[in-house]
Structures are given as C-alpha cells and as structure tokens.
Design an enzyme around this catalytic site. Structure first.
Site, short mmCIF file in Angstrom:
data_model
loop_
_atom_site.label_atom_id
_atom_site.label_comp_id
_atom_site.label_asym_id
_atom_site.label_seq_id
_atom_site.Cartn_x
_atom_site.Cartn_y
_atom_site.Cartn_z
N LYS A 16 0.85 -1.21 0.00
CA LYS A 16 0.00 0.00 0.00
C LYS A 16 0.88 1.26 0.00
O LYS A 16 0.69 2.16 -0.80
CB LYS A 16 -0.91 0.03 1.25
CG LYS A 16 -1.82 -1.18 1.38
CD LYS A 16 -2.70 -1.08 2.62
CE LYS A 16 -1.95 -1.17 3.95
NZ LYS A 16 -1.31 -2.47 4.21
N ARG A 163 11.09 -1.17 11.13
CA ARG A 163 9.96 -0.82 12.02
C ARG A 163 9.86 -1.78 13.20
O ARG A 163 10.10 -2.97 13.07
CB ARG A 163 8.66 -0.85 11.21
CG ARG A 163 8.32 0.50 10.63
CD ARG A 163 7.19 0.47 9.66
NE ARG A 163 6.02 -0.28 10.08
CZ ARG A 163 4.89 -0.35 9.38
NH1 ARG A 163 4.81 0.31 8.23
NH2 ARG A 163 3.87 -1.05 9.80
N ARG A 174 -0.80 -8.75 13.39
CA ARG A 174 -1.29 -7.77 12.40
C ARG A 174 -2.09 -8.47 11.31
O ARG A 174 -3.12 -7.97 10.86
CB ARG A 174 -0.12 -6.99 11.78
CG ARG A 174 0.48 -5.99 12.75
CD ARG A 174 1.89 -5.57 12.35
NE ARG A 174 1.97 -4.92 11.07
CZ ARG A 174 3.10 -4.81 10.36
NH1 ARG A 174 4.24 -5.31 10.84
NH2 ARG A 174 3.10 -4.20 9.21
#
Ligand code: AP5
Ligand code: ZN
Length: 218
Positions: A16, A163, A174
């Site tokens: 994305k 991250r 997630r």
C-alpha cells in the site's frame, strides 16, 4: 469515474505504502498514512502516541475514534482540496462508514478503492525484509529491492531503519487483525461498485504502471 479520495486497501506488507507514494508523486496529492502519523506521534511521545504505542507494538488496531479524529483533521487541511490518498485507513467497517460520512458532508462522490492482493506466504518475507529511510521515507526491501549500499538510502544517504512492528510475532497479530477486522471492507466496497482489485504479486513497477494507466483513463 472521477474520485476525489483514493483508498489503498490490502494486508500488511501488500505494498500500500509503496504504491501510494507513486500515485501521490504522480498526481501531486497528499498520501495520508495513518500508520506513519501514529508512528510519528509515538516518536514524539504526544498524548496520541502514548495512547497508541502498546497496541501498535502488539499488532492490534488503535481504537476507531482515535484514528477517525486524526484523519478528519488531516483531510480538512487545504492541501487535500484537489484529492488525497488514504493509505491504511479505513481498516474497520466503522472507519469506512466514517469516511462515507465525511465525503458526503463535503459533497464529494464515493472513493475509489484499490485493493492490493498478495499471496499470504509473501507477506512475512516482505515485512521482515522491509527497511525505510529515516530522512525521505523511501521504502526498501533487503530481499526484493535492496539499497545500493546496505543500510543507506540511495536518494539522500539517510540511515535505513526497521519498524518495531516488523518482527514475526507482531506480524502474525497484524495479519490476524487484517483478516478479522479489515478484510470485510472488500465486500463493503465491492457492494458499492468502487473496488478495483490489483494483483500485488508482480514487481512494484509493473503494479504502478497498471495502476497509473488505469487512473489516467478513469
Ligand atoms: P501501517 O503502517 O498501516 O501498517 P500495515 O497496514 O501493517 O501496512 P504496512 O505499512 O506494513 O505495509 P504496506 O502495505 O504499506 O507495504 P509496503 O509498501 O511498506 O499500520 C501500523 C499499525 O498502526 C497497525 O498495526 C495499527 O496498530 C496502527 N494503525 C494504522 N492505521 C490504523 C487504522 N486505520 N486503524 C487502527 N489502527 C491503525 O511494502 C512492504 C515491503 O514489501 C517493503 O519492504 C517493500 O519494499 C516491499 N514491496 C512492496 N511492494 C512489493 C512488490 N510488488 N514486490 C516485492 N516487494 C514489494
Ligand atoms: Zn531517503
């Protein structure tokens, strides 16, 4: 079809952010990433960041009302007047209904929703291999798109970081949140006739080309 709001939908690691950056650059419209805004708040230790930190680290979604508020504030800024991209929002049916209400209140049409579909096995490798530039935000991948010099951005020499939520345990959580809370949005938007499914298993340049071709005609 003319759409003021473009929404990128897809599992964690689907691409994305990578695709949203390209479209934002090409059209000169802002990329609004709720993940980036939340990470920035965590880093600056604002009240929002303190509220979101534990949930992000465990891979759970931040509560709808918290995220709705930051998105509404961002969308109302002047640079969103000629269009904007939502990257990572909405992620629940309640958030999608919130977007519908905001767009309706502004007299805008429906959003165009781009759903990036990727084979589940690829997602883990993409996420554990991701590295991001601390200066310009460029996204790399040690397996699929490595920088020329390890740990360094090709564009500005910035240091690349990994991250905090890109570890295997958090990624599993997630993905679980995605399947349970976000994937129902595919049917929600398909029912509105505004969903475009993109094959995300191709290389990023091929996806971007197909997407930009589509948008130029849409
Ligand atoms: P967020 O930052 O939105 O993370 P995410 O949805 O898990 O998505 P990612 O950013 O991990 O993946 P991406 O699809 O953007 O992939 P990318 O392009 O980087 O959210 C983080 C957290 O914030 C959430 O868990 C939640 O706690 C909170 N949050 C955020 N929004 C929220 C909301 N609306 N409501 C509630 N909570 C919210 O690509 C990944 C890697 O793959 C990169 O290394 C890239 O180089 C590589 N890659 C990309 N495309 C390709 C390709 N085609 N081929 C090969 N490699 C590729
Ligand atoms: Zn950089």
């Amino acid at each position: 079809m003319r759409a003021h709001a473009l929404i990128f939908l897809g599992a964690p690691g689907a691409g994305k952010g990578t695709q949203a950056r390209e479209v934002a650059k090409c059209y000169g419209i802002p990329q609004i990433s709720t993940g980036d805004m939340l990470r920035d708040a965590v880093q600056r230790q604002t009240a929002l960041g303190l509220a979101a930190k534990a949930r992000m680290e465990s891979g759970k979604l931040v509560p709808d009302d918290v995220v709705d508020g930051i998105v509404e504030e961002r969308i109302n800024r002047p640079d969103c007047k000629s269009g904007f991209i939502l990257d990572g929002f909405p992620r629940t049916i309640s958030q999608a209904q919130f977007v519908d209400r905001i767009l309706a209140a502004k007299g805008e049409g429906r959003p165009l929703v781009l759903d990036i579909e990727v084979t589940e096995e690829l997602l883990l490798k993409r996420l554990t291999g991701r590295r991001t530039c601390s200066v310009c935000g460029e996204i790399y991948n040690v397996h699929f798109n490595p920088p020329k010099v390890e740990g360094t951005c090709d564009k500005d020499g910035g240091k690349l970081f990994q991250r905090a939520d890109d570890n295997e345990a958090t990624i599993r959580q997630r993905l679980e949140a995605y399947h349970r809370q976000t994937s129902p949005l595919i049917e929600y938007y398909r029912g509105q006739g505004v969903l475009l499914a993109l094959d995300g298993d191709r290389d990023p340049e091929a996806i971007a080309k197909g997407l930009l071709d589509y948008l130029s005609k849409a």
